[in-house]
Scaffold this active site. Structure first.
Site, PDB file in Angstrom:
ATOM      1  N   HIS A   9       2.697  12.695 -26.501  1.00 36.89           N
ATOM      2  CA  HIS A   9       3.114  11.968 -27.896  1.00 36.89           C
ATOM      3  C   HIS A   9       3.245  13.167 -28.986  1.00 36.89           C
ATOM      4  CE1 HIS A   9       2.045   8.640 -25.549  1.00 36.89           C
ATOM      5  NE2 HIS A   9       0.849   8.633 -25.901  1.00 36.89           N
ATOM      6  N   ASP A  54       1.072  -1.066  -0.063  1.00 31.96           N
ATOM      7  CA  ASP A  54      -0.035  -0.176  -0.211  1.00 31.96           C
ATOM      8  C   ASP A  54       0.872   1.139  -0.154  1.00 31.96           C
ATOM      9  OD1 ASP A  54      -1.623   2.122   0.622  1.00 31.96           O
ATOM     10  OD2 ASP A  54      -2.575   1.254   2.165  1.00 31.96           O
TER      11      ASP A  54
END
Length: 484
Positions: free
Chosen positions: A239, A92
């Protein structure tokens, strides 16, 4: 100490049970294993919130490889031996306590550790602090960061500050998976290994450039993330601006990470702020894709929204090489076809010697297709065969280089194979530097501020089309048509 450029002995994979891991990371690591590209001793430790034993993680990996590996990549011996590299520790990441147990599982890191971190933005800071507290951030540790790295310049700086407090820049590997694609890397080879192109790669010879990344899919289970993000931040900020930078950058002095990224950041800083009439936002409505009826974005989301699923932009790079040359960018979901490409439109020859005999000229076009096919196509003018001396008929014909055919004997790699190998080996060339990220966000944030000021909702477009009609008008008022 493992310096940059030395191969790590261990890889720690965050998000190891998630979709990215099952579809891309584990198949990529298997491929590197099967081809003997990583050391025999490389250990891969997976971590995620799910409670799972080592053997359960190995079985999950076997199932993922069975589902996502192409049949021609399934080698019985490699499939049997690859899981031996794998182990697992639940974590966690929001609490610091579990990191000591993780460090015990990782064990000795004197041979070098590479970390692939894919996590929600709010977990970056506690994860980095946890790694440091557990001794997993020493001089022999490098870290790869998967996007999203924030959702604007301020949050990006916050994440980068948290990482930089523990890791120096030469050990931070920010991932943009487009940079791992062979065709994207071939763009540099095309420009800088061929005398044919670089002398004409400028405003004197190029009229405009188009960059398109189109998708046919809708939300695909990413509804919450996508509606908070939108097309501009999901695709353009990373991108598309990386493709623009590689297309427009000056020749680097060397093929190394510093020289290449120095030139890319110059381009990103030279981007001219957009005017209000230089951007188009869209959101898909009902329509048909591939002959199948599909619903609107609001139906897919099950709520109304002002998030854009389509963006078209007219950008300019304000430097000597590109002065006056528009770069048209467009990306969207639920469009006509899946396509990623760069189109370089050259100027017409200055004088048509064939005009008196009816010869019509068209300017040369260079098409660099990234997906789904991979090819480079140069459209040139040629004379049609014929004996009529009074008439010359000219026609555009393609000179094609199909990369899949030209390199038929070579194995085609997916982007994450290249990027994971470079992370393990410490080569930063195909990763994004902090100043690049911040230059990208600065430009994107200004566009979003303009949209917020105008208050205009995205324009609707039918699914299965090429976007709203305003995107066509964006280019056609300059006498340009999108390459379709």
């Amino acid at each position: 100490m493992t310096a940059p450029g030395e191969t790590s002995a261990k890889l720690l994979l965050f998000g190891a049970t998630g979709d990215l891991s099952r579809r891309m990371l584990l198949p990529s690591l298997y491929a590197l294993h099967a081809d003997g590209l990583v050391p025999d001793a490389l250990q891969i430790i997976g971590t995620a919130r799910s409670e799972m034993s080592d053997e359960e993680f190995r079985q999950m990996a076997r199932d993922a490889l069975e589902e996502y590996l192409p049949d021609d990549r399934k080698d019985a011996d490699a499939l049997a031996s690859f899981p031996d590299r794998l182990s697992y520790q639940a974590l966690d990441a929001s609490t610091i306590e579990g990191f000591d147990v993780l460090a015990e599982k990782v064990g000795d890191t004197s041979g070098g550790l590479s970390i692939f971190l894919s996590t929600a933005p709010f977990l970056f800071e506690p994860t980095i602090k946890g790694l440091k507290s557990a001794g997993l951030a020493g001089d022999n540790v490098r870290i790869g960061l998967e996007k999203p790295l924030g959702n604007d310049l301020a949050s990006s700086r916050e994440i980068n500050d948290a990482v930089a407090a523990v890791f120096p820049e030469d050990r931070i590997f920010r991932i943009d998976h487009y940079l791992g694609k062979e065709t994207v890397q071939n763009l540099m080879a095309l420009r800088f290994a061929n005398m044919l192109f670089e002398p004409v790669w400028n405003a004197a010879h190029i009229e405009h450039v188009q960059i398109t990344i189109s998708e046919t899919v809708g939300l695909e289970g990413r509804a919450g993330f996508y509606d908070d993000t939108g097309a501009l931040r999901d695709m353009v900020q990373n991108h598309m601006l990386q493709l623009l930078a590689l297309t427009a950058m000056e020749p680097p002095s060397d093929f190394d990470s510093t020289a290449i990224r120095d030139e890319k950041v110059k381009v990103l800083r030279a981007l001219r702020p957009l005017q209000p009439d230089q951007s188009v936002r869209g959101q898909y409505g009902d329509g048909a894709v591939g002959g199948q009826s599909v619903g609107s974005y609001a139906q897919d989301l099950e709520d109304s929204s002002k998030t854009e699923t389509f963006v078209a932009l007219k950008a300019h790079v304000d430097n000597w090489r590109w002065q006056g040359v528009p770069f048209y960018l467009r990306t969207g979901k639920r469009l006509t076809e899946r396509r990623s490409e760069i189109v370089v439109q050259f100027r017409c020859v200055p004088h048509n010697i064939f005009a008196q005999r009816g010869g019509q000229l068209q300017a040369n076009t260079l098409v660099i297709r990234l997906q789904p096919e991979e090819y480079v196509r140069l459209l040139v003018m040629a004379k049609e065969p014929g004996l009529d001396g009074e008439k010359v008929t000219l026609r555009e014909v393609p000179l094609d280089l199909s990369l899949s055919q030209a390199f038929a004997g070579k194995r085609r790699r997916i982007a994450y194979e290249r990027l994971l190998l470079d992370l393990i080996e410490g080569d930063q060339t195909l990763f994004v530097r902090r100043d690049e990220v911040e230059a990208q966000w600065q430009w994107i944030d200004a566009i979003r501020a303009g949209w917020a000021e105008s208050g205009e909702a995205p324009k609707s477009y039918p699914a299965g089309s090429w976007g709203p009609s305003a995107a066509i008008a964006l280019t056609e008022r300059d006498g340009v048509s999108w390459n379709e």
